[in-house]
Write a protein that holds these residues in place. Structure first.
Motif, PDB file in Angstrom:
ATOM      1  N   ARG A  68      -3.428  10.454 -25.875  1.00  0.00           N
ATOM      2  CA  ARG A  68      -4.385   9.360 -25.957  1.00  0.00           C
ATOM      3  C   ARG A  68      -3.779   8.035 -26.445  1.00  0.00           C
ATOM      4  O   ARG A  68      -3.936   6.980 -25.843  1.00  0.00           O
ATOM      5  N   ASP A  69      -3.033   8.105 -27.547  1.00  0.00           N
ATOM      6  CA  ASP A  69      -2.585   6.843 -28.154  1.00  0.00           C
ATOM      7  C   ASP A  69      -1.492   6.125 -27.364  1.00  0.00           C
ATOM      8  O   ASP A  69      -1.212   4.967 -27.645  1.00  0.00           O
ATOM      9  N   VAL A  70      -0.858   6.785 -26.389  1.00  0.00           N
ATOM     10  CA  VAL A  70       0.175   6.057 -25.631  1.00  0.00           C
ATOM     11  C   VAL A  70      -0.268   5.671 -24.219  1.00  0.00           C
ATOM     12  O   VAL A  70       0.487   5.039 -23.491  1.00  0.00           O
ATOM     13  N   ILE A  71      -1.511   6.046 -23.844  1.00  0.00           N
ATOM     14  CA  ILE A  71      -1.962   5.736 -22.461  1.00  0.00           C
ATOM     15  C   ILE A  71      -1.819   4.242 -22.164  1.00  0.00           C
ATOM     16  O   ILE A  71      -1.168   3.861 -21.194  1.00  0.00           O
ATOM     17  N   PRO A  72      -2.408   3.363 -22.990  1.00  0.00           N
ATOM     18  CA  PRO A  72      -2.345   1.948 -22.627  1.00  0.00           C
ATOM     19  C   PRO A  72      -0.907   1.446 -22.494  1.00  0.00           C
ATOM     20  O   PRO A  72      -0.579   0.746 -21.543  1.00  0.00           O
ATOM     21  N   ARG A  73      -0.055   1.855 -23.417  1.00  0.00           N
ATOM     22  CA  ARG A  73       1.314   1.334 -23.381  1.00  0.00           C
ATOM     23  C   ARG A  73       2.075   1.845 -22.160  1.00  0.00           C
ATOM     24  O   ARG A  73       2.789   1.107 -21.501  1.00  0.00           O
ATOM     25  N   LEU A  74       1.937   3.133 -21.854  1.00  0.00           N
ATOM     26  CA  LEU A  74       2.713   3.691 -20.735  1.00  0.00           C
ATOM     27  C   LEU A  74       2.216   3.171 -19.392  1.00  0.00           C
ATOM     28  O   LEU A  74       2.995   2.875 -18.501  1.00  0.00           O
ATOM     29  N   LEU A 113       8.061  -2.026 -17.962  1.00  0.00           N
ATOM     30  CA  LEU A 113       9.308  -1.644 -18.642  1.00  0.00           C
ATOM     31  C   LEU A 113       9.028  -0.754 -19.843  1.00  0.00           C
ATOM     32  O   LEU A 113       9.716  -0.829 -20.859  1.00  0.00           O
ATOM     33  N   SER A 114       7.971   0.041 -19.749  1.00  0.00           N
ATOM     34  CA  SER A 114       7.779   1.054 -20.787  1.00  0.00           C
ATOM     35  C   SER A 114       7.679   2.379 -20.051  1.00  0.00           C
ATOM     36  O   SER A 114       7.104   2.451 -18.968  1.00  0.00           O
ATOM     37  N   GLY A 115       8.282   3.404 -20.602  1.00  0.00           N
ATOM     38  CA  GLY A 115       8.262   4.687 -19.910  1.00  0.00           C
ATOM     39  C   GLY A 115       8.873   5.748 -20.782  1.00  0.00           C
ATOM     40  O   GLY A 115       9.261   5.485 -21.921  1.00  0.00           O
ATOM     41  N   THR A 116       8.903   6.955 -20.241  1.00  0.00           N
ATOM     42  CA  THR A 116       9.478   8.063 -21.007  1.00  0.00           C
ATOM     43  C   THR A 116      10.739   8.571 -20.306  1.00  0.00           C
ATOM     44  O   THR A 116      11.223   9.631 -20.613  1.00  0.00           O
ATOM     45  N   LYS A 117      11.210   7.787 -19.337  1.00  0.00           N
ATOM     46  CA  LYS A 117      12.292   8.330 -18.514  1.00  0.00           C
ATOM     47  C   LYS A 117      13.612   7.586 -18.665  1.00  0.00           C
ATOM     48  O   LYS A 117      14.477   7.698 -17.797  1.00  0.00           O
ATOM     49  N   LEU A 160       8.730   0.800 -14.292  1.00  0.00           N
ATOM     50  CA  LEU A 160       8.219  -0.357 -13.581  1.00  0.00           C
ATOM     51  C   LEU A 160       7.266   0.001 -12.452  1.00  0.00           C
ATOM     52  O   LEU A 160       6.226  -0.630 -12.275  1.00  0.00           O
ATOM     53  N   GLY A 161       7.649   1.063 -11.689  1.00  0.00           N
ATOM     54  CA  GLY A 161       7.004   1.329 -10.407  1.00  0.00           C
ATOM     55  C   GLY A 161       5.495   1.438 -10.474  1.00  0.00           C
ATOM     56  O   GLY A 161       4.762   0.659  -9.855  1.00  0.00           O
ATOM     57  N   LEU A 171       0.848  -1.201   0.000  1.00  0.00           N
ATOM     58  CA  LEU A 171       0.000   0.000   0.000  1.00  0.00           C
ATOM     59  C   LEU A 171       0.884   1.252   0.000  1.00  0.00           C
ATOM     60  O   LEU A 171       0.677   2.177  -0.787  1.00  0.00           O
ATOM     61  N   TYR A 172       1.896   1.236   0.851  1.00  0.00           N
ATOM     62  CA  TYR A 172       2.822   2.370   0.912  1.00  0.00           C
ATOM     63  C   TYR A 172       3.524   2.570  -0.440  1.00  0.00           C
ATOM     64  O   TYR A 172       3.564   3.675  -0.980  1.00  0.00           O
ATOM     65  N   VAL A 173       4.064   1.465  -1.005  1.00  0.00           N
ATOM     66  CA  VAL A 173       4.816   1.587  -2.268  1.00  0.00           C
ATOM     67  C   VAL A 173       3.891   2.071  -3.388  1.00  0.00           C
ATOM     68  O   VAL A 173       4.290   2.887  -4.216  1.00  0.00           O
ATOM     69  N   SER A 174       2.647   1.602  -3.399  1.00  0.00           N
ATOM     70  CA  SER A 174       1.723   2.008  -4.466  1.00  0.00           C
ATOM     71  C   SER A 174       1.460   3.508  -4.398  1.00  0.00           C
ATOM     72  O   SER A 174       1.494   4.202  -5.411  1.00  0.00           O
ATOM     73  N   VAL A 175       1.198   4.008  -3.190  1.00  0.00           N
ATOM     74  CA  VAL A 175       0.969   5.453  -3.040  1.00  0.00           C
ATOM     75  C   VAL A 175       2.201   6.194  -3.533  1.00  0.00           C
ATOM     76  O   VAL A 175       2.134   7.117  -4.344  1.00  0.00           O
ATOM     77  N   ARG A 176       3.354   5.755  -3.069  1.00  0.00           N
ATOM     78  CA  ARG A 176       4.598   6.439  -3.403  1.00  0.00           C
ATOM     79  C   ARG A 176       4.872   6.440  -4.910  1.00  0.00           C
ATOM     80  O   ARG A 176       5.209   7.464  -5.492  1.00  0.00           O
ATOM     81  N   GLU A 177       4.704   5.296  -5.553  1.00  0.00           N
ATOM     82  CA  GLU A 177       5.013   5.219  -6.994  1.00  0.00           C
ATOM     83  C   GLU A 177       4.110   6.152  -7.791  1.00  0.00           C
ATOM     84  O   GLU A 177       4.559   6.805  -8.723  1.00  0.00           O
ATOM     85  N   LEU A 178       2.830   6.213  -7.412  1.00  0.00           N
ATOM     86  CA  LEU A 178       1.924   7.069  -8.181  1.00  0.00           C
ATOM     87  C   LEU A 178       2.198   8.550  -7.919  1.00  0.00           C
ATOM     88  O   LEU A 178       2.122   9.366  -8.839  1.00  0.00           O
ATOM     89  N   VAL A 179       2.530   8.874  -6.679  1.00  0.00           N
ATOM     90  CA  VAL A 179       2.845  10.276  -6.386  1.00  0.00           C
ATOM     91  C   VAL A 179       4.135  10.692  -7.110  1.00  0.00           C
ATOM     92  O   VAL A 179       4.223  11.774  -7.679  1.00  0.00           O
ATOM     93  N   GLU A 180       5.115   9.795  -7.118  1.00  0.00           N
ATOM     94  CA  GLU A 180       6.372  10.092  -7.846  1.00  0.00           C
ATOM     95  C   GLU A 180       6.089  10.371  -9.308  1.00  0.00           C
ATOM     96  O   GLU A 180       6.622  11.314  -9.891  1.00  0.00           O
TER      97      GLU A 180
END
Ligand SMILES: Nc1ncnc2c1ncn2[C@@H]1O[C@H](COP(=O)(O)OP(=O)(O)OP(=O)(O)O)[C@@H](O)[C@H]1O
Ligand SMILES: [Mg+2]
Length: 508
Positions: free
Chosen positions: A97-103, A108-112, A124-125, A37-46
Motif C-alpha cells: 500500500r505505502d509504495v503504490i503512489p511512488r512506484l 525513474l522509480s522502480g524495484t528493478k 520509466l516504461g 497505444l502499442y507501447v502502453s500495452v507492452r509496458e504494462l504487460v511487461e
C-alpha cells in the motif's frame, strides 16, 4: 538602439524529471497515437509478467482494451486518434500500500535497478504510459492491488503531477480479499489509434506467447475479438539471483557511491566484499596492477584515484568472468514448447554458454523451426529478456547474422518455410534505444547468435534431408508397385490365371 538578442539570464527554468521525459517521450517509443497505444500495452504487460515471476507464480494476464470515444461511420475519421481504456490485470506479487503512489506515479522509480535479469530496466516504461494517458485524456489512473498473506487490498485513484514528478492520490480505499489472492490491476484512459496499431499489438501477444509459453494470456481487443493463448508449458524458468557488480562494468560514479557507503577499512576488503567473484588473490593482483596500497582506507581515495582505479579495473585481465546466476535463460525445453506454437514439422534449439559484454553476463538462446504450418520464406522472431522486439528489425544484429548465413550449406533455401528465433538475456541488454527495440551489433553477441543458429540449421538440414530421402524412397516404391501391377495384369491376361493381390500388396 539595438534589440537584445538573448532572453535575460535570470529567467532560469528547471524541468522536472517527468516533464523532461514527457517532452522527450519519443525516445521511449511514444511517437504517435498508434505507437503510443502499442507501447502502453507492452509496458504494462511487461510489468505484469515481471511481477508474476517475482512472485514465483505462473502468470495469468488479462488485458482489456476498450474504445470509449464514439466510433464514427466515416473511415477517415475512424482512423484518427481515439480514446481507449486500457486495463491490465495480473496475479503477480502485488504492490504494498505505502509504495503504490511512488512506484506507479513517479518516473525513474522502480524495484528493478538491481543486477539481475528482468524486463524492466529504466524505471520509466509503465509510468510514462500512464503519464501519456493522463496528458492526452486528463483522466486519473486506477490501481487495485494486494499482496499474498494480507486480508485487505488497496484501491487507489491517482494522478501524476508532471511539474513535480510526484503522485497525487485522489481516492483510496481498502478492499477485502482472501490471503491467497495477490496481484495488480491497473486501468487508465489514453489516446491511441487502434487501426494503425492493431497488427503490432496482436503480433506482440502472439510473440509473447512463444517466449512466455508458461503464461496464460487473454487480450480483449476494441473490435470485439478476444485473443487467448493458453499455457502450454508448466514451469517457470530458473529465477535470476541478484548479484554484486562485476568490477569490469563499473563506472566512476557508481564506484564513488560504493566507496562512500562501504564500512570496510581497507581497499583489499572493500574489493572482496563489494564485487562479485573477487577473492583476496584477485583483489591483491588488481591493486598491485593499479598501484594502490591494499591497506589504504577507501575513504582516502581522491576523485583522481577513483578514475585510476576504475580504468585499472576495466583493463585488468585477471578477473573471472561475471556469474550467470543473475540471468534467467528460457531453457531449451521452453523454447521448443514456444516454437511448437507455430506448428512446424521440425524444431531445433540451442542454448549457448554464458559470455560477457562490458562486465555484464549474457546468454544467447536460438531456435529454428521448419515446415508444417509455416509460410514459405524466412521469418525472424527476436526477444530480449523475454520481451518480443517488433520494430527496427533491419538494424538488429540478428538480422545481419541471418543475412550472412549460407542456407545452401544446410541443404535449405531462403524460400523454404523457416522461422528463426533469437533470445538474448542479460543484466544489461545492449539495446540501442530506451524504447527497447533492437540489439546493437556487439561482436560477442553476434558470434554467439551465429554459432547457435548454425548448430540449429545443421540439425534442421539433416531432418529435412531425411524427410526428402524418405519421400523419394516412397515414390520409388510407388513406381515399382505400379510397374509390377501392370506386369501382373499382362501375365494374368496371357496365362488366364488371376492376379494374387496378396502377393502384390503383401498381407497374410
Ligand atoms: N503489475 C505490477 N505489479 C507489481 N509491481 C509493479 C507492477 N507494475 C509496476 N510495478 C512496479 O512499478 C515500478 C515502475 O514500473 P515502470 O514500468 O515505470 O519501470 P520499470 O519496470 O522498473 O522499468 P522500465 O522503464 O524498463 O519499464 C516497477 O519497478 C515495479 O516495482
Ligand atoms: Mg516496466
Amino acid at each position: 538602439m539595438q534589440a537584445a538578442r538573448h532572453a535575460p539570464l535570470t529567467d532560469v527554468v528547471e524541468l522536472s524529471v517527468s516533464a523532461w521525459f514527457y517532452r522527450n517521450r519519443t525516445i521511449a517509443g511514444f511517437d504517435n497515437p498508434a505507437r503510443s497505444l502499442y507501447v502502453s500495452v507492452r509496458e504494462l504487460v511487461e510489468n505484469s509478467l515481471d511481477a508474476c515471476e517475482d512472485a514465483g507464480v505462473l502468470p495469468d494476464i488479462t488485458v482489456d482494451l476498450e474504445r470509449v470515444s464514439p466510433k464514427r461511420a466515416n473511415n477517415r475519421i475512424e482512423s484518427e486518434p481515439q480514446v481507449f481504456r486500457l486495463r491490465v490485470q495480473d496475479n503477480g506479487i502485488g504492490i504494498p500500500r505505502d509504495v503504490i503512489p511512488r512506484l506507479i506515479g513517479k518516473m525513474l522509480s522502480g524495484t528493478k535497478f538491481t543486477l539481475r535479469q528482468s524486463r524492466g530496466t529504466f524505471g520509466l516504461g509503465g509510468s510514462l504510459a500512464l503519464l501519456h494517458g493522463q496528458v492526452t485524456t486528463q483522466q486519473p489512473v486506477e490501481v487495485v492491488t494486494g499482496t499474498a498473506g494480507a486480508t485487505e487490498g488497496t484501491r487507489v485513484v491517482m494522478r501524476l503531477d508532471i511539474e513535480k514528478n510526484e503522485p497525487v492520490v485522489i481516492e483510496e480505499e481498502r478492499t477485502i480479499k482472501s490471503p491467497d489472492e495477490h496481484g495488480t490491476a491497473i486501468a487508465f484512459y489514453l489516446e491511441g489509434d487502434w487501426l494503425r496499431s492493431k497488427r503490432k499489438i496482436v503480433e506482440y501477444f502472439a510473440q509473447t506467447s512463444i517466449i512466455v509459453p508458461y503464461a496464460s494470456l487473454t487480450f480483449r481487443a476494441p473490435d470485439g475479438r478476444t485473443y487467448t493463448y493458453p499455457r502450454v508449458f508448466h514451469s517457470l524458468p530458473r529465477p535470476p539471483r541478484e548479484m554484486r557488480p562485476h568490477p569490469r562494468g563499473i563506472d566512476v560514479e557508481t564506484l564513488k557511491s560504493m566507496v562512500t557507503n562501504t564500512r570496510k577499512k581497507t581497499l583489499l576488503s572493500f574489493m572482496t566484499s563489494s564485487f562479485q567473484r573477487v577473492g583476496k588473490t584477485t583483489a591483491s593482483g588488481l591493486l598491485r596492477y593499479a598501484g594502490f596500497d591494499p591497506e589504504m582506507p577507501p575513504s582516502q581515495l581522491t576523485d583522481e584515484d577513483l578514475v585510476g582505479l576504475m580504468r585499472a579495473m576495466a583493463s585488468y585481465n585477471g578477473f573471472m568472468i561475471p556469474s550467470s546466476d543473475s540471468l534467467s535463460p528460457a531453457g531449451e525445453e521452453l523454447l521448443k514448447a514456444g516454437l511448437q506454437r507455430l506448428n512446424p514439422d521440425f524444431v531445433a534449439v540451442s542454448q549457448r554458454a554464458p559470455s560477457v559484454h562490458e562486465g555484464h553476463p549474457f546468454i544467447v538462446e536460438v531456435g529454428v523451426a521448419y515446415g508444417g504450418q509455416l509460410e514459405p520464406g524466412m521469418r525472424l522472431y527476436r526477444f530480449a529478456n523475454r520481451i518480443p522486439l517488433l520494430y527496427d528489425e533491419g538494424s538488429d544484429v540478428s538480422t545481419r547474422v541471418i543475412r550472412e548465413l549460407n542456407l545452401k550449406n544446410y541443404g535449405l533455401r531462403p524460400d523454404d518455410p523457416l522461422a528463426f528465433l533469437v533470445h538474448i538475456c542479460s543484466t544489461r541488454v545492449p539495446y540501442k534505444t530506451v524504447g527497447k527495440e533492437y540489439i546493437g551489433d556487439v561482436d560477442a553477441v553476434r558470434r554467439e547468435i551465429q554459432l547457435g543458429l548454425m548448430a540449429c540449421l545443421r540439425r534442421i538440414g539433416e531432418s529435412v534431408r531425411r524427410k526428402h530421402r524418405a519421400q523419394r524412397q516412397r515414390k520409388r516404391e510407388d513406381r515399382l508397385l505400379r510397374y509390377y501391377t501392370f506386369m501382373a495384369c499382362i501375365l494374368s491376361d496371357a496365362t488366364g490365371r488371376p492376379v494374387s493381390t496378396t502377393r502384390l500388396f503383401g498381407g497374410a
